[in-house]
Design a protein around this motif. Sequence first.
Motif, PDB file in Angstrom:
ATOM      1  N   VAL A 204     -13.462   1.099  17.863  1.00 21.56           N
ATOM      2  CA  VAL A 204     -13.161   0.014  16.925  1.00 21.56           C
ATOM      3  C   VAL A 204     -13.846   0.324  15.601  1.00 21.56           C
ATOM      4  O   VAL A 204     -15.030   0.686  15.575  1.00 21.56           O
ATOM      5  CB  VAL A 204     -13.665  -1.342  17.464  1.00 21.56           C
ATOM      6  CG1 VAL A 204     -13.355  -2.462  16.468  1.00 21.56           C
ATOM      7  CG2 VAL A 204     -13.051  -1.652  18.823  1.00 21.56           C
ATOM      8  N   GLY A 205     -13.095   0.201  14.516  1.00 18.48           N
ATOM      9  CA  GLY A 205     -13.689   0.469  13.216  1.00 18.48           C
ATOM     10  C   GLY A 205     -12.710   0.217  12.102  1.00 18.48           C
ATOM     11  O   GLY A 205     -11.801  -0.613  12.229  1.00 18.48           O
ATOM     12  N   ALA A 206     -12.886   0.949  11.001  1.00 19.61           N
ATOM     13  CA  ALA A 206     -12.015   0.775   9.846  1.00 19.61           C
ATOM     14  C   ALA A 206     -11.907   2.086   9.091  1.00 19.61           C
ATOM     15  O   ALA A 206     -12.868   2.862   9.024  1.00 19.61           O
ATOM     16  CB  ALA A 206     -12.545  -0.318   8.926  1.00 19.61           C
TER      17      ALA A 206
ATOM     18  N   PHE B  69      -8.960  -0.630  12.494  1.00 20.04           N
ATOM     19  CA  PHE B  69      -8.196   0.047  13.537  1.00 20.04           C
ATOM     20  C   PHE B  69      -8.891  -0.149  14.879  1.00 20.04           C
ATOM     21  O   PHE B  69     -10.093  -0.401  14.951  1.00 20.04           O
ATOM     22  CB  PHE B  69      -8.042   1.550  13.252  1.00 20.04           C
ATOM     23  CG  PHE B  69      -9.292   2.349  13.513  1.00 20.04           C
ATOM     24  CD1 PHE B  69      -9.525   2.930  14.764  1.00 20.04           C
ATOM     25  CD2 PHE B  69     -10.249   2.531  12.530  1.00 20.04           C
ATOM     26  CE1 PHE B  69     -10.682   3.663  15.014  1.00 20.04           C
ATOM     27  CE2 PHE B  69     -11.401   3.262  12.768  1.00 20.04           C
ATOM     28  CZ  PHE B  69     -11.619   3.827  14.006  1.00 20.04           C
ATOM     29  N   GLU B  70      -8.110  -0.028  15.936  1.00 20.35           N
ATOM     30  CA  GLU B  70      -8.604   0.072  17.305  1.00 20.35           C
ATOM     31  C   GLU B  70      -7.772   1.127  18.002  1.00 20.35           C
ATOM     32  O   GLU B  70      -6.558   1.197  17.804  1.00 20.35           O
ATOM     33  CB  GLU B  70      -8.493  -1.262  18.050  1.00 20.35           C
ATOM     34  CG  GLU B  70      -9.375  -2.359  17.504  1.00 20.35           C
ATOM     35  CD  GLU B  70      -9.403  -3.587  18.409  1.00 20.35           C
ATOM     36  OE1 GLU B  70      -9.273  -3.403  19.647  1.00 20.35           O
ATOM     37  OE2 GLU B  70      -9.550  -4.709  17.892  1.00 20.35           O
TER      38      GLU B  70
ATOM     39  N   VAL C 144     -14.070   7.161   7.946  1.00 21.79           N
ATOM     40  CA  VAL C 144     -13.885   6.246   9.066  1.00 21.79           C
ATOM     41  C   VAL C 144     -15.226   5.585   9.343  1.00 21.79           C
ATOM     42  O   VAL C 144     -16.228   6.282   9.578  1.00 21.79           O
ATOM     43  CB  VAL C 144     -13.380   6.975  10.328  1.00 21.79           C
ATOM     44  CG1 VAL C 144     -13.346   6.012  11.512  1.00 21.79           C
ATOM     45  CG2 VAL C 144     -12.007   7.569  10.092  1.00 21.79           C
ATOM     46  N   ARG C 145     -15.249   4.266   9.311  1.00 21.91           N
ATOM     47  CA  ARG C 145     -16.445   3.538   9.741  1.00 21.91           C
ATOM     48  C   ARG C 145     -16.246   3.159  11.208  1.00 21.91           C
ATOM     49  O   ARG C 145     -15.368   2.378  11.537  1.00 21.91           O
ATOM     50  CB  ARG C 145     -16.632   2.279   8.903  1.00 21.91           C
ATOM     51  CG  ARG C 145     -18.006   1.592   9.148  1.00 21.91           C
ATOM     52  CD  ARG C 145     -18.088   0.247   8.484  1.00 21.91           C
ATOM     53  NE  ARG C 145     -17.218  -0.724   9.150  1.00 21.91           N
ATOM     54  CZ  ARG C 145     -16.368  -1.533   8.508  1.00 21.91           C
ATOM     55  NH1 ARG C 145     -16.240  -1.468   7.189  1.00 21.91           N
ATOM     56  NH2 ARG C 145     -15.628  -2.386   9.192  1.00 21.91           N
ATOM     57  N   LEU C 146     -17.051   3.775  12.060  1.00 23.60           N
ATOM     58  CA  LEU C 146     -16.953   3.515  13.486  1.00 23.60           C
ATOM     59  C   LEU C 146     -17.936   2.403  13.834  1.00 23.60           C
ATOM     60  O   LEU C 146     -19.155   2.584  13.733  1.00 23.60           O
ATOM     61  CB  LEU C 146     -17.261   4.790  14.278  1.00 23.60           C
ATOM     62  CG  LEU C 146     -17.085   4.724  15.791  1.00 23.60           C
ATOM     63  CD1 LEU C 146     -15.661   4.331  16.166  1.00 23.60           C
ATOM     64  CD2 LEU C 146     -17.435   6.066  16.418  1.00 23.60           C
ATOM     65  N   ASP C 147     -17.410   1.248  14.219  1.00 24.64           N
ATOM     66  CA  ASP C 147     -18.241   0.073  14.475  1.00 24.64           C
ATOM     67  C   ASP C 147     -18.691  -0.031  15.928  1.00 24.64           C
ATOM     68  O   ASP C 147     -19.800  -0.497  16.196  1.00 24.64           O
ATOM     69  CB  ASP C 147     -17.484  -1.209  14.105  1.00 24.64           C
ATOM     70  CG  ASP C 147     -17.153  -1.275  12.627  1.00 24.64           C
ATOM     71  OD1 ASP C 147     -17.939  -0.735  11.815  1.00 24.64           O
ATOM     72  OD2 ASP C 147     -16.097  -1.857  12.276  1.00 24.64           O
ATOM     73  N   ARG C 148     -17.831   0.400  16.847  1.00 29.86           N
ATOM     74  CA  ARG C 148     -18.170   0.204  18.260  1.00 29.86           C
ATOM     75  C   ARG C 148     -17.430   1.210  19.125  1.00 29.86           C
ATOM     76  O   ARG C 148     -16.285   1.568  18.841  1.00 29.86           O
ATOM     77  CB  ARG C 148     -17.798  -1.216  18.688  1.00 29.86           C
ATOM     78  CG  ARG C 148     -18.428  -1.652  19.995  1.00 29.86           C
ATOM     79  CD  ARG C 148     -18.171  -3.116  20.314  1.00 29.86           C
ATOM     80  NE  ARG C 148     -16.805  -3.347  20.808  1.00 29.86           N
ATOM     81  CZ  ARG C 148     -15.877  -4.015  20.145  1.00 29.86           C
ATOM     82  NH1 ARG C 148     -16.163  -4.532  18.943  1.00 29.86           N
ATOM     83  NH2 ARG C 148     -14.672  -4.172  20.660  1.00 29.86           N
TER      84      ARG C 148
END
Length: 400
Positions: free
Chosen positions: A147-149, A159-160, A65-69
């Motif tokens: 928010v991430g992917a 995904f959110e 999981v890349r967690l962006d925010r």
Amino acid sequence: MAATAIAPGHAAAPTALTALPSGTQFTPLTAAVLTEPAPFDATDGKVHLSYELLTTSALPSSAQVRLDRVDVQDANTHQVVGSLGGPALGAAANPVGDPLPGADAYTPPPPPPTETVIQGSQQWIIWIDLTLDHGQPVPEVLEHHLVGAVLTPSGTSPFEETVQSTPTARTAPLDLSPPVLPGSWYVSESCCGNTHHRRGFAPINGRFYVPQRFAIDWYRVGEQGQTWEGDPTRLTDYLSYRQPVVASTGGRVVEVQDGLPDNPPPVSPPVPPIADTVGNHVTLEVAPGRYLLYGHLHPGSLNVREGDCVEPGQTLGLIGNSGNSTTPHLHFQVLTTAEFFPTDSPPFTFREFRVAGHVEPRLWDDNLGLQPTGVLPIQPSPYDGEHRSEYPLDREVIDF
């Protein structure tokens, strides 16, 4: 009531199901908080809420999981009141069990990663230090929008998700008198940066705690900004050594430990048994579910016993170097239990003090006596001046 007949060859009509709440979905991350976020006023003129978000990936180990925010929102209005992303998120997140780089204060931490990537089946902790302007309403309930992917060998899926609604504390922090005598004092390992108090993550009795979240280590400062003068290998050359500690408010003594020797400075002592972590100490019960801890006291100096009722300003003992302590200082904090482990660590404030400056490098228990001189590199602070009912931030020098 008679049974309803069903004609041969006809299936029964499906029973209507209750509709799922809007937004119900499978989510790649789960989340939990370790404490009830409690707002407090600090010397920077902001209202702070400092707490932890424990996130767990529900994906198999082959995925990431890349967690962006991470957006912290008011759960009632969904308005964003704080956000972490990019390097700021990378600096505030780490896998459980992996300490954040730079927390030992000996070497500067490397630049934080530009991306926060959580391996499948892994658990991470996100250290949230939210600041609000004075007059800005503190949300009654916080929620966390992630928010991430999802990254898999076959591709990337954005995904959110909105997770972990949690109420904020409605009880004001304890507003206290000083735990030490009048004079200048160095505030070490205070909230809210990457310090061993704020980010001291501990698994105790099968649960996670941050038992020192708002603890402060106090060092006496002389007129020339010195914390020791002479020989840093001699306890008596530290200005804090054998300084009195006093009751910050009235209360009842619920725990006393004495008889542990002072450690010779400045070499770190062997890690003591868990029961001896804070060395010789006094614990006061001052309100329901609120206790004051005075740790690392000088052996034989404690002059109260369990069951004693003490008045504000009453001397409890003298600063020493017992327990897990390298140089003489007072470890002071509020607890939610009479025991140091396990406990939660809520914030507190002091009724009146003056900020006299700030120390830029992190000089603390383990490295204070290793400096070329005992003089702190004190610089002017933008928050210099009188303060009331506020919490002093890390590395400030204050006058009581």
